[in-house]
Design a protein around this motif. Sequence first.
Motif, PDB file in Angstrom:
ATOM      1  N   ARG A 103       6.195 -11.915   3.428  1.00 24.92           N
ATOM      2  CA  ARG A 103       5.785 -10.526   3.139  1.00 24.92           C
ATOM      3  C   ARG A 103       4.443 -10.507   2.286  1.00 24.92           C
ATOM      4  O   ARG A 103       4.278 -11.579   1.553  1.00 24.92           O
ATOM      5  N   THR A 104       3.713  -9.347   2.682  1.00 24.62           N
ATOM      6  CA  THR A 104       2.584  -9.286   1.802  1.00 24.62           C
ATOM      7  C   THR A 104       2.754  -8.183   0.768  1.00 24.62           C
ATOM      8  O   THR A 104       3.407  -7.261   1.214  1.00 24.62           O
ATOM      9  N   SER A 105       2.205  -8.044  -0.201  1.00 27.98           N
ATOM     10  CA  SER A 105       2.332  -6.892  -1.356  1.00 27.98           C
ATOM     11  C   SER A 105       1.589  -5.864  -0.424  1.00 27.98           C
ATOM     12  O   SER A 105       0.495  -5.852   0.177  1.00 27.98           O
ATOM     13  N   ILE A 137     -11.312 -11.920  -2.881  1.00 25.55           N
ATOM     14  CA  ILE A 137     -10.743 -12.137  -4.206  1.00 25.55           C
ATOM     15  C   ILE A 137     -11.682 -12.175  -5.388  1.00 25.55           C
ATOM     16  O   ILE A 137     -12.814 -12.719  -5.272  1.00 25.55           O
ATOM     17  N   LEU A 163       0.009  -3.850  -1.776  1.00 25.52           N
ATOM     18  CA  LEU A 163      -1.637  -3.334  -2.507  1.00 25.52           C
ATOM     19  C   LEU A 163      -2.435  -4.543  -2.155  1.00 25.52           C
ATOM     20  O   LEU A 163      -3.710  -4.638  -2.597  1.00 25.52           O
ATOM     21  N   THR A 164      -2.189  -5.376  -1.179  1.00 23.63           N
ATOM     22  CA  THR A 164      -2.904  -6.455  -0.908  1.00 23.63           C
ATOM     23  C   THR A 164      -3.987  -5.920   0.283  1.00 23.63           C
ATOM     24  O   THR A 164      -3.279  -5.373   1.273  1.00 23.63           O
ATOM     25  N   ASP A 165      -5.078  -6.110   0.227  1.00 19.57           N
ATOM     26  CA  ASP A 165      -6.032  -5.784   1.493  1.00 19.57           C
ATOM     27  C   ASP A 165      -6.902  -6.987   1.857  1.00 19.57           C
ATOM     28  O   ASP A 165      -7.482  -7.562   1.221  1.00 19.57           O
ATOM     29  N   PRO A 166      -6.440  -7.356   3.180  1.00 16.95           N
ATOM     30  CA  PRO A 166      -6.951  -8.592   3.586  1.00 16.95           C
ATOM     31  C   PRO A 166      -8.439  -8.526   3.860  1.00 16.95           C
ATOM     32  O   PRO A 166      -9.213  -9.554   3.837  1.00 16.95           O
ATOM     33  N   ASP A 167      -9.044  -7.465   3.640  1.00 18.33           N
ATOM     34  CA  ASP A 167     -10.530  -7.431   4.037  1.00 18.33           C
ATOM     35  C   ASP A 167     -11.215  -7.452   2.619  1.00 18.33           C
ATOM     36  O   ASP A 167     -12.598  -7.599   2.687  1.00 18.33           O
TER      37      ASP A 167
END
Length: 93
Positions: free
Chosen positions: A3-5, A14, A7-11
């Motif tokens: 599972r990913t948060s 970091i 609020l995580t934006d893979p684009d």
Amino acid sequence: MARTSPLTDPDAPILTDDALNEMRPAREVLTAEEFAAVASVRKAGRPASASPKVPVTIRLDSAIVDAFKATGRGWQTRMNAILTEAVKAGRHG
């Protein structure tokens, strides 16, 4: 399946400490016109009042508070209205 948060934006890259240290305020990196356009965007929420309320701490008899609370939502507004009328009528201090 991992599972990913939400609020995580893979684009989005970091942000490292170095990247954060290189960041500058918008006023420093935008032209005056660009900054004015961004800064003039209305903030969400209630518009500013011409006569804003002032938060106070006051000690009242519990019977008074209970009586106003028993009238339901908006009891503080009703209390304010009664105090306003008393001031207008000269029944204070």
